[in-house]
Each structure stands twice: as structure tokens, then as C-alpha cells.
Scaffold this motif. Structure first.
Motif, PDB file in Angstrom:
ATOM      1  N   PHE A  20       1.326   5.003   0.930  1.00 10.33           N
ATOM      2  CA  PHE A  20       0.753   5.984   1.851  1.00 10.33           C
ATOM      3  C   PHE A  20       1.268   7.382   1.529  1.00 10.33           C
ATOM      4  N   SER A  21       0.514   8.377   1.919  1.00 13.71           N
ATOM      5  CA  SER A  21       0.978   9.764   1.855  1.00 13.71           C
ATOM      6  C   SER A  21       1.511  10.153   3.229  1.00 13.71           C
ATOM      7  N   LYS A  72      -1.392  11.344  10.419  1.00 11.48           N
ATOM      8  CA  LYS A  72      -2.636  11.158  11.151  1.00 11.48           C
ATOM      9  C   LYS A  72      -2.651   9.822  11.873  1.00 11.48           C
ATOM     10  N   ALA A  73      -2.164   8.775  11.187  1.00 12.75           N
ATOM     11  CA  ALA A  73      -2.185   7.426  11.762  1.00 12.75           C
ATOM     12  C   ALA A  73      -1.309   7.313  12.997  1.00 12.75           C
ATOM     13  N   CYS A 124       5.998   5.004   2.082  1.00  8.17           N
ATOM     14  CA  CYS A 124       5.733   6.387   1.696  1.00  8.17           C
ATOM     15  C   CYS A 124       7.043   7.016   1.228  1.00  8.17           C
ATOM     16  N   ILE A 161      -4.007   2.041  11.038  1.00  6.92           N
ATOM     17  CA  ILE A 161      -4.510   2.340   9.697  1.00  6.92           C
ATOM     18  C   ILE A 161      -5.776   1.533   9.450  1.00  6.92           C
ATOM     19  N   ARG A 169       0.854  -1.190   0.000  1.00  6.99           N
ATOM     20  CA  ARG A 169       0.000   0.000   0.000  1.00  6.99           C
ATOM     21  C   ARG A 169       0.889   1.239   0.000  1.00  6.99           C
ATOM     22  N   LYS A 190       0.661  12.699   4.828  1.00  5.41           N
ATOM     23  CA  LYS A 190      -0.520  13.153   5.567  1.00  5.41           C
ATOM     24  C   LYS A 190      -1.228  11.986   6.245  1.00  5.41           C
ATOM     25  N   GLU A 191      -1.377  10.870   5.514  1.00  9.28           N
ATOM     26  CA  GLU A 191      -2.029   9.681   6.079  1.00  9.28           C
ATOM     27  C   GLU A 191      -1.266   9.147   7.277  1.00  9.28           C
TER      28      GLU A 191
END
Length: 309
Positions: free
Chosen positions: A33-34, A40-41, A117, A66, A31, A36-37
Motif C-alpha cells: 500500500f501507499s 484514504k482508507a 506500507c 480497502i 499487498r 495515500k491509499e
């Protein structure tokens, strides 16, 4: 078991060489990810732990959650690295191609890479989260002792992982094979964190510390081979079953008198271990850490011996 240990020295004729490895797991798509993601996670990249190995590498881990197809909160461990250089600490970079390549390497005894990322000049790897923490934590920092059988299980798992990497890469793990890089799941299955591309980032003139893990051929001539990992694994075995950090003197004694291993077994175990198995473990440590690298067994041979302890 006695014959099995002797056969380890005869690497080119031993039938153990034909024993199949534990099969590779089917790799899943990673996966992407950014930042930003992941910010937050991990609650704004809240640090869970920082691991400074004796190499040039510093690992920072952030625990996060996540969402996936089955649950809204999957715990993960997000890793970011730093490299010591002539200019101080610099960020460790990994390309999308390197991350994808790393994601193709999957095995029950490797920490599973879930995603990555590569954005905003940051390199972040997202791994499965293992609840039981590191082997280093359990052996050196906890008062509660791991039972003998659990330690054997852990040793088998580490050996299987190393044997697998040797079989597909034909290159040594070297600095990656360390107690702090070995993690445990809820069932005390051992998994180590494998970062193949990390080795390419070490400064050419970097002097490594932590010489207890280093084989004579590396210390003397900077030679790193598959047998170098076998030596390091033997040192980890000694730490695992004795709970000792300072093992140099004991290692030297065991090279000529492996039966002395039963005298230095982790005292927290009391008498709750099979003496015959402990004696055999001492012999295996002796064979793995012999000064002559060509006399050391293959890692798959080590797996077979451990499975018979």
C-alpha cells in the motif's frame, strides 16, 4: 485426562510430543500500500485504539476499508508502532524484507497480515479486522460473561498458535503473548498478533513492567526460553477463567493446591461449568506455572490436554 496431565511433566518420554500440529495455512502474497491509499482508507488515520504494553512498544490501530477482488469494502486494521528509547518515543521501523517474511507466517490462530506500507519514513502493517476485539476487553471490561465452553475454545486457539510459532521458529514469543494481543473473530476463535521483528527493537536497558506474566527464570536471571511462554500462557489461563487481574496470590496458592481453582472461577459463570473439567484446568495451570521451567510441558502437550478438557 488425569494421565494426560501427568505425562506433561515427562516431556522427553511423552507420546504427546509426536502429535501433529494444526497445519500451517498457505501464505498469500502481501499487498503493498501507499501512504495515500491508507490515509484514504482510514479517513486520515483516524485512531481506533492505542495499546500500551508493559514493554517498550506502543501500538496504534486505525480501522479502515480497502477494496479487493470480491468486495469494495473489506474492513482492515492498520497498525503503526512506536518504541520508547533514550530519546523518547520513536517510530518503529520495519523493512519490506521483514514485512514479506512476516507475511510468510500464516496460521488459523494468528491475525492475518494482508499487506504493508514502507513509504515516507512510515511503517504500517495492514491486518484482517476482527470484530470481537481483544480477549482483554471480553474478560476485564464486559459485564456479559463468556461461557465456559467458549473460554476453553479460546484457550485451545491461543495454545495452538503458540505451539505453531514454537515449531517453526524455535524461539519464544515473550512480551507478545498478552491478553491485549489476543483477538477474537465472530465465532470466538482466538488469534494473536505476531510481530516477530518487534523483539529486535526493544532497548537493551529497557526494564519491563507487568511482572505477573514473567517467569521466575526471567525475573531472576533474564532467561527467556520456550518454557517462558508456557509460564505466561498459564497466567493467561488463570485470567481467562477467573476474570481476575490481580492473580499473584492465587497463582502461588494454586502451585501447591490446584483444587482451589474451583473457588476462584469467574463468579459470572455461576454454576454453569463442569466441575471435573475445572479441576483439571487448575492442575494444568499449576503445571504450566511451576517455578522449575524444565518441568513445564511443551505447548503442543498443552494443546492436547486442553482438547481433552
Amino acid at each position: 485426562m488425569g494421565n494426560g496431565l501427568k505425562s506433561c511433566k515427562q516431556k522427553h518420554t511423552s507420546p504427546l510430543m509426536n502429535t501433529p500440529l494444526l497445519e500451517e495455512e498457505e501464505a498469500e502474497n502481501l499487498r503493498i500500500f501507499s501512504v495515500k491509499e491508507l490515509k484514504k482508507a482510514t479517513k486520515d488515520f483516524k485512531i481506533e485504539k492505542v495499546v500500551e504494553g508493559e514493554d517498550a512498544y506502543v501500538q496504534t490501530f486505525y480501522k479502515g476499508y480497502i477494496s479487493d477482488e470480491t468486495t469494495s469494502k473489506l474492513p482492515v486494521s492498520v497498525m503503526e508502532g512506536l518504541i520508547h528509547s533514550q530519546h523518547g518515543l520513536e517510530e518503529w521501523k520495519i523493512s519490506k524484507e521483514e514485512a514479506e517474511s512476516l507475511g510468510q507466517i500464516s496460521h488459523p490462530n494468528l491475525v492475518k497480515l494482508l499487506g504493508y506500507c514502507c513509504e515516507d519514513n512510515r511503517s504500517l502493517l495492514v491486518f484482517e479486522y476482527l470484530q470481537k476485539e481483544t480477549l482483554e476487553h471480553h474478560i476485564f471490561q464486559k459485564e456479559e460473561a463468556l461461557p465456559w465452553a467458549t473460554r476453553v475454545k479460546i484457550a485451545v486457539g491461543i495454545a495452538q498458535g503458540v505451539a505453531f510459532i514454537h515449531s517453526i521458529k524455535n524461539s519464544p514469543l515473550h512480551q507478545e503473548l498478552r491478553m491485549h494481543n489476543i483477538l477474537l473473530d465472530e465465532q470466538y476463535n482466538a488469534k494473536f498478533l505476531y510481530l516477530d521483528s518487534k523483539k529486535q527493537c526493544w532497548p537493551i536497558d529497557w526494564t519491563f513492567a507487568g511482572t505477573k506474566y514473567m517467569s521466575p527464570e526471567y525475573l531472576g536471571a533474564d532467561i527467556v526460553r520456550l518454557e517462558t511462554d508456557v509460564y505466561t500462557f498459564g497466567v493467561i489461563l488463570l485470567e481467562l477463567f477467573t476474570g481476575l487481574k490481580e492473580i499473584s496470590i492465587h497463582l502461588e496458592r494454586l502451585r501447591t493446591r490446584p483444587f482451589l481453582f474451583t473457588e476462584i472461577i469467574d463468579p459470572r459463570l455461576g454454576s454453569h461449568y463442569p466441575v471435573n473439567a475445572a479441576t483439571k484446568m487448575g492442575i494444568l495451570i499449576q503445571i504450566c506455572t511451576t517455578k522449575h521451567r524444565k518441568e513445564r510441558p511443551l505447548m503442543q502437550q498443552v494443546v492436547d490436554v486442553l482438547n481433552s478438557v
